[in-house]
Design a protein around this motif. Structure first.
Motif, PDB file in Angstrom:
ATOM      1  N   MET A 270       0.864  -1.763  -7.913  1.00  0.00           N
ATOM      2  CA  MET A 270       0.159  -0.569  -7.181  1.00  0.00           C
ATOM      3  C   MET A 270       0.290  -0.611  -5.679  1.00  0.00           C
ATOM      4  SD  MET A 270      -2.873   0.697  -9.580  1.00  0.00           S
ATOM      5  CE  MET A 270      -3.111  -0.621 -10.710  1.00  0.00           C
ATOM      6  N   TRP A 271      -0.206  -1.973  -5.219  1.00  0.00           N
ATOM      7  CA  TRP A 271      -0.124  -2.014  -3.870  1.00  0.00           C
ATOM      8  C   TRP A 271       1.259  -2.168  -3.307  1.00  0.00           C
ATOM      9  CZ3 TRP A 271      -3.840  -7.154  -3.819  1.00  0.00           C
ATOM     10  CH2 TRP A 271      -4.952  -6.683  -4.390  1.00  0.00           C
ATOM     11  N   GLN A 272       2.122  -2.627  -4.002  1.00  0.00           N
ATOM     12  CA  GLN A 272       3.658  -2.394  -3.461  1.00  0.00           C
ATOM     13  C   GLN A 272       3.797  -0.964  -3.430  1.00  0.00           C
ATOM     14  OE1 GLN A 272       5.580  -4.622  -6.588  1.00  0.00           O
ATOM     15  NE2 GLN A 272       5.302  -6.732  -5.352  1.00  0.00           N
ATOM     16  N   GLY A 273       3.615  -0.009  -4.379  1.00  0.00           N
ATOM     17  CA  GLY A 273       3.824   1.324  -4.289  1.00  0.00           C
ATOM     18  C   GLY A 273       3.193   2.069  -2.980  1.00  0.00           C
ATOM     19  N   CYS A 274       1.991   1.593  -2.613  1.00  0.00           N
ATOM     20  CA  CYS A 274       1.327   1.990  -1.556  1.00  0.00           C
ATOM     21  C   CYS A 274       2.057   1.752  -0.366  1.00  0.00           C
ATOM     22  CB  CYS A 274      -0.229   1.721  -1.438  1.00  0.00           C
ATOM     23  SG  CYS A 274      -1.149   2.455  -2.769  1.00  0.00           S
ATOM     24  N   ILE A 275       2.323   0.583  -0.173  1.00  0.00           N
ATOM     25  CA  ILE A 275       2.898   0.000   0.917  1.00  0.00           C
ATOM     26  C   ILE A 275       4.198   0.652   1.202  1.00  0.00           C
ATOM     27  CG2 ILE A 275       4.335  -1.865   2.071  1.00  0.00           C
ATOM     28  CD1 ILE A 275       2.045  -3.732   0.677  1.00  0.00           C
ATOM     29  N   GLU A 276       4.986   1.227   0.185  1.00  0.00           N
ATOM     30  CA  GLU A 276       6.267   1.797   0.374  1.00  0.00           C
ATOM     31  C   GLU A 276       5.840   3.385   0.577  1.00  0.00           C
ATOM     32  OE1 GLU A 276       9.514   0.895  -0.209  1.00  0.00           O
ATOM     33  OE2 GLU A 276       8.490  -1.201  -0.056  1.00  0.00           O
ATOM     34  N   ALA A 277       4.981   3.850   0.203  1.00  0.00           N
ATOM     35  CA  ALA A 277       4.447   5.206   0.754  1.00  0.00           C
ATOM     36  C   ALA A 277       4.315   5.131   2.063  1.00  0.00           C
ATOM     37  CB  ALA A 277       3.242   5.652  -0.241  1.00  0.00           C
ATOM     38  N   PHE A 278       3.496   3.991   2.571  1.00  0.00           N
ATOM     39  CA  PHE A 278       3.141   3.860   4.081  1.00  0.00           C
ATOM     40  C   PHE A 278       4.410   3.822   4.823  1.00  0.00           C
ATOM     41  CE2 PHE A 278       2.090   1.062   7.552  1.00  0.00           C
ATOM     42  CZ  PHE A 278       1.648   2.112   8.534  1.00  0.00           C
ATOM     43  N   LYS A 279       5.472   3.056   4.169  1.00  0.00           N
ATOM     44  CA  LYS A 279       6.759   3.161   5.105  1.00  0.00           C
ATOM     45  C   LYS A 279       7.520   4.426   5.121  1.00  0.00           C
ATOM     46  CE  LYS A 279       7.548  -1.749   3.820  1.00  0.00           C
ATOM     47  NZ  LYS A 279       8.637  -2.769   2.895  1.00  0.00           N
ATOM     48  N   GLY A 322      -3.752   3.295  -5.607  1.00  0.00           N
ATOM     49  CA  GLY A 322      -3.573   1.986  -5.038  1.00  0.00           C
ATOM     50  C   GLY A 322      -4.507   1.085  -5.630  1.00  0.00           C
ATOM     51  N   HIS A 323      -5.755   1.296  -6.313  1.00  0.00           N
ATOM     52  CA  HIS A 323      -6.564   0.676  -6.775  1.00  0.00           C
ATOM     53  C   HIS A 323      -7.319  -0.460  -5.695  1.00  0.00           C
ATOM     54  CE1 HIS A 323      -8.877  -0.909 -10.208  1.00  0.00           C
ATOM     55  NE2 HIS A 323      -7.938  -0.443 -11.111  1.00  0.00           N
ATOM     56  N   SER A 324      -7.472   0.119  -4.476  1.00  0.00           N
ATOM     57  CA  SER A 324      -7.938  -0.565  -3.382  1.00  0.00           C
ATOM     58  C   SER A 324      -8.105   0.609  -2.054  1.00  0.00           C
ATOM     59  CB  SER A 324      -7.054  -1.541  -2.672  1.00  0.00           C
ATOM     60  OG  SER A 324      -7.243  -1.868  -1.375  1.00  0.00           O
ATOM     61  N   ILE A 325      -9.275   0.776  -1.691  1.00  0.00           N
ATOM     62  CA  ILE A 325      -9.640   1.691  -0.680  1.00  0.00           C
ATOM     63  C   ILE A 325      -8.583   1.527   0.604  1.00  0.00           C
ATOM     64  CG2 ILE A 325     -11.714   2.158  -1.452  1.00  0.00           C
ATOM     65  CD1 ILE A 325     -12.855   0.557   1.084  1.00  0.00           C
ATOM     66  N   TYR A 326      -8.280   0.365   0.844  1.00  0.00           N
ATOM     67  CA  TYR A 326      -7.325   0.053   2.289  1.00  0.00           C
ATOM     68  C   TYR A 326      -5.988   0.522   1.778  1.00  0.00           C
ATOM     69  CZ  TYR A 326     -11.791  -2.338   2.929  1.00  0.00           C
ATOM     70  OH  TYR A 326     -13.094  -2.884   3.081  1.00  0.00           O
ATOM     71  N   LEU A 327      -5.482   0.123   0.766  1.00  0.00           N
ATOM     72  CA  LEU A 327      -4.220   0.695   0.487  1.00  0.00           C
ATOM     73  C   LEU A 327      -4.052   1.976   0.395  1.00  0.00           C
ATOM     74  CD1 LEU A 327      -1.689  -1.838   0.616  1.00  0.00           C
ATOM     75  CD2 LEU A 327      -3.978  -2.850   0.289  1.00  0.00           C
ATOM     76  N   ILE A 373     -15.892  -5.570   0.466  1.00  0.00           N
ATOM     77  CA  ILE A 373     -15.297  -6.708  -0.195  1.00  0.00           C
ATOM     78  C   ILE A 373     -14.755  -5.959  -1.544  1.00  0.00           C
ATOM     79  CG2 ILE A 373     -15.348  -8.872  -1.231  1.00  0.00           C
ATOM     80  CD1 ILE A 373     -17.752  -9.472   0.891  1.00  0.00           C
ATOM     81  N   TYR A 374     -15.720  -5.314  -2.248  1.00  0.00           N
ATOM     82  CA  TYR A 374     -15.620  -4.758  -3.632  1.00  0.00           C
ATOM     83  C   TYR A 374     -14.323  -3.812  -3.404  1.00  0.00           C
ATOM     84  CZ  TYR A 374     -16.181  -3.149  -8.168  1.00  0.00           C
ATOM     85  OH  TYR A 374     -16.447  -2.897  -9.669  1.00  0.00           O
ATOM     86  N   GLY A 375     -14.154  -3.111  -2.202  1.00  0.00           N
ATOM     87  CA  GLY A 375     -12.987  -2.144  -2.021  1.00  0.00           C
ATOM     88  C   GLY A 375     -11.870  -2.631  -1.793  1.00  0.00           C
ATOM     89  N   ILE A 376     -11.570  -3.944  -1.895  1.00  0.00           N
ATOM     90  CA  ILE A 376     -10.202  -4.654  -1.783  1.00  0.00           C
ATOM     91  C   ILE A 376      -9.468  -4.369  -3.163  1.00  0.00           C
ATOM     92  CG2 ILE A 376      -8.793  -6.841  -1.407  1.00  0.00           C
ATOM     93  CD1 ILE A 376     -11.237  -7.924   0.237  1.00  0.00           C
ATOM     94  N   THR A 377     -10.189  -4.359  -4.025  1.00  0.00           N
ATOM     95  CA  THR A 377      -9.444  -4.417  -5.290  1.00  0.00           C
ATOM     96  C   THR A 377      -9.834  -2.989  -6.220  1.00  0.00           C
ATOM     97  OG1 THR A 377     -11.003  -5.672  -6.755  1.00  0.00           O
ATOM     98  CG2 THR A 377      -9.021  -6.804  -5.428  1.00  0.00           C
ATOM     99  N   TRP A 378     -10.599  -2.389  -5.610  1.00  0.00           N
ATOM    100  CA  TRP A 378     -11.395  -1.122  -6.313  1.00  0.00           C
ATOM    101  C   TRP A 378     -11.291   0.346  -5.363  1.00  0.00           C
ATOM    102  CZ3 TRP A 378     -12.344  -0.503 -11.419  1.00  0.00           C
ATOM    103  CH2 TRP A 378     -12.146  -1.443 -12.311  1.00  0.00           C
ATOM    104  N   SER A 379     -11.075   1.457  -6.125  1.00  0.00           N
ATOM    105  CA  SER A 379     -10.878   2.670  -5.185  1.00  0.00           C
ATOM    106  C   SER A 379     -12.241   3.172  -5.173  1.00  0.00           C
ATOM    107  CB  SER A 379      -9.966   3.474  -5.777  1.00  0.00           C
ATOM    108  OG  SER A 379      -8.621   2.925  -6.056  1.00  0.00           O
ATOM    109  N   ILE A 380     -13.215   2.529  -4.499  1.00  0.00           N
ATOM    110  CA  ILE A 380     -14.644   2.999  -4.714  1.00  0.00           C
ATOM    111  C   ILE A 380     -15.044   4.245  -3.464  1.00  0.00           C
ATOM    112  CG2 ILE A 380     -15.620   1.272  -6.001  1.00  0.00           C
ATOM    113  CD1 ILE A 380     -16.232  -0.225  -3.232  1.00  0.00           C
ATOM    114  N   TRP A 381     -13.918   4.514  -2.478  1.00  0.00           N
ATOM    115  CA  TRP A 381     -14.329   5.231  -1.584  1.00  0.00           C
ATOM    116  C   TRP A 381     -13.507   6.761  -2.258  1.00  0.00           C
ATOM    117  CZ3 TRP A 381     -16.308   5.075   3.031  1.00  0.00           C
ATOM    118  CH2 TRP A 381     -16.183   6.181   3.692  1.00  0.00           C
ATOM    119  N   SER A 382     -12.566   6.862  -3.244  1.00  0.00           N
ATOM    120  CA  SER A 382     -12.118   8.227  -3.728  1.00  0.00           C
ATOM    121  C   SER A 382     -12.404   8.268  -5.193  1.00  0.00           C
ATOM    122  CB  SER A 382     -10.743   8.178  -3.373  1.00  0.00           C
ATOM    123  OG  SER A 382      -9.896   6.759  -4.048  1.00  0.00           O
ATOM    124  N   MET A 383     -12.039   7.313  -5.954  1.00  0.00           N
ATOM    125  CA  MET A 383     -12.005   7.639  -7.446  1.00  0.00           C
ATOM    126  C   MET A 383     -13.446   7.432  -7.966  1.00  0.00           C
ATOM    127  SD  MET A 383      -8.871   8.192  -8.122  1.00  0.00           S
ATOM    128  CE  MET A 383      -8.616   8.260  -9.835  1.00  0.00           C
TER     129      MET A 383
END
Length: 406
Positions: A270-279, A322-327, A373-383
């Motif tokens: 999922m993170w790889q997909g988000c990075i590709e979207a950013f690119k 992305g399962h991460s708020i930052y990604l 910290i929890y947001g690194i691996t969980w979409s707690i801003w959105s989902m």
């Protein structure tokens, strides 16, 4: 004269009812999302009445922070208008307008005495949710994913508040019943983290304690306070781990495995997909709809070399974000991510160091750190927006502790 007295009477009633609605609103976060929503609607009505009748009495602190939230909201809407191929504008607004949830608290909570009550509600909510998870009780109406996010933030708050309160009471050589209450809530909340089967929750608690010890090293060094913080902090980590069942200890040990662990490997894809979207669109992102980001996570899953099981799951669109708020920020709104990072890691900490340093403000800040910290691996801003609401309340509590702004 009569009209003036009548107006003052109405304002006093609004203030009284608004204050207690805030307490119910916060407690409902730990129990049921639908109840929290209903109370919020009522609270919004009282806030509007307060603004109309008594706006001069409202003191909004941390204006630079809320202006930044507003900037993010406006720019994000514009980005989504051009980038999203679906309902990205609506999704972005619903996720990023939640900063006003903190403002609702600030409108009615304007004194240290009221802040103490808010703190007690958070502690009570943590205890109730932790015990409800531990015993699998029906009064907890939250789904497991919201349970995990909310309980770990509650525990982060309670642990730091407990240590701060205990340090102060050791200095005056008197331990109160309130400290005992906070300790019980911390234990019940910790059991909730364990029995919600949250590996990341356990790691968040550890890193919050480590961060708190580092904060004590850097802030007005006192050997006595440092030793107390270190002993209680390390004891908390060891106790937290030792009381956990063996199955949970095995789960925690798999947290950093990148092979033969479906959950971890799926996140990496999922993170790889988000990075590709950013690119693909580094300036404005690809949009905040799951349809917008799902294209890229699906493509990353189909092209993965991690095995057919991942190809099949991702081809079904099982993991559209992305399962991460930052990604997620990077994929959805591109360069706007850096404004989020400025807000999270520069602006909010700056306000913390301006705040009156008491047990509540310190515990609130480390509750916010737990969210980061929890947001690194969980979409707690959105989902899981209810978790973001608790973050916004921690932020409001922190800002209310500020000295009067000129």
């Amino acid at each position: 004269m009569m009209k003036l007295e009548r107006k003052e009477y109405i304002i006093n009633k609004i203030n009284f009812l608004g204050e207690y609605l805030v307490y119910i609103y916060i407690l409902a976060i730990f129990i049921e999302s639908k109840l929290n929503l209903k109370i919020r609607y009522i609270l919004e009505g009282f806030a509007i009445l307060k603004i109309l009748l008594d706006y001069k009495d409202i003191k909004i602190k941390g204006k630079e922070i809320y202006k930044t939230f507003l900037l993010i909201l406006v720019v994000g809407i514009i980005f989504n208008y051009f980038a999203s191929q679906s309902d990205g504008v609506e999704k972005f607004i619903s996720r990023n307008i939640r900063f006003y949830h903190g403002l609702l608290v600030m409108i009615f909570i304007n004194s240290q005495k009221k802040l103490e009550k808010v703190s007690n509600i958070i502690i009570l909510g943590t205890a109730l949710l932790g015990f409800g998870i531990f015993k699998n009780l029906d009064y907890v109406k939250l789904d497991i994913f919201r349970q995990r996010g909310i309980i770990v933030l509650g525990v982060a708050y309670c642990i730091i508040y407990f240590v701060e309160t205990l340090k102060n009471e050791i200095n005056i050589k008197k331990i109160s019943y309130k400290t005992f209450f906070i300790g019980v809530a911390t234990i019940l909340g910790s059991l909730g983290v364990i029995f919600s089967d949250s590996r990341m929750g356990f790691l968040v608690v550890i890193f919050v304690i480590i961060g708190y010890i580092a904060y004590n090293l850097l802030n007005k060094f006192s050997l006595k306070k440092l030793v107390i913080s270190f002993i209680i902090g390390i004891s908390s980590i060891l106790m937290f781990y030792e009381i956990s069942p063996q199955w949970f200890q095995r789960e925690v040990k798999t947290s950093f495995e990148t092979k033969n662990n479906f959950s971890n490997e799926a996140r990496i894809i999922m993170w790889q997909g988000c990075i590709e979207a950013f690119k693909k669109s580094p300036i404005i992102g690809v949009g905040s709809s799951l349809d917008d980001t799902g294209v890229y996570t699906m493509k990353a899953g189909i092209e993965t070399k991690r095995g057919e099981v991942f190809k099949k799951e991702f081809a079904k669109g099982t993991f559209p974000e992305g399962h991460s708020i930052y990604l997620n920020f990077l994929a959805e709104v591109g360069s706007l991510t850096f404004i989020y990072l400025y807000l999270f890691f520069i602006l909010i900490p700056k306000y913390f160091f301006k705040a009156n340093k008491n047990s509540i403000s310190i515990a609130s800040f480390f509750g916010i750190i737990g969210f980061y910290i929890y947001g690194i691996t969980w979409s707690i801003w959105s989902m899981y927006g209810l978790v973001q609401t608790l973050f916004q309340i921690f932020l409001a509590i922190l800002l209310i502790n500020l000295k009067e702004e000129k």
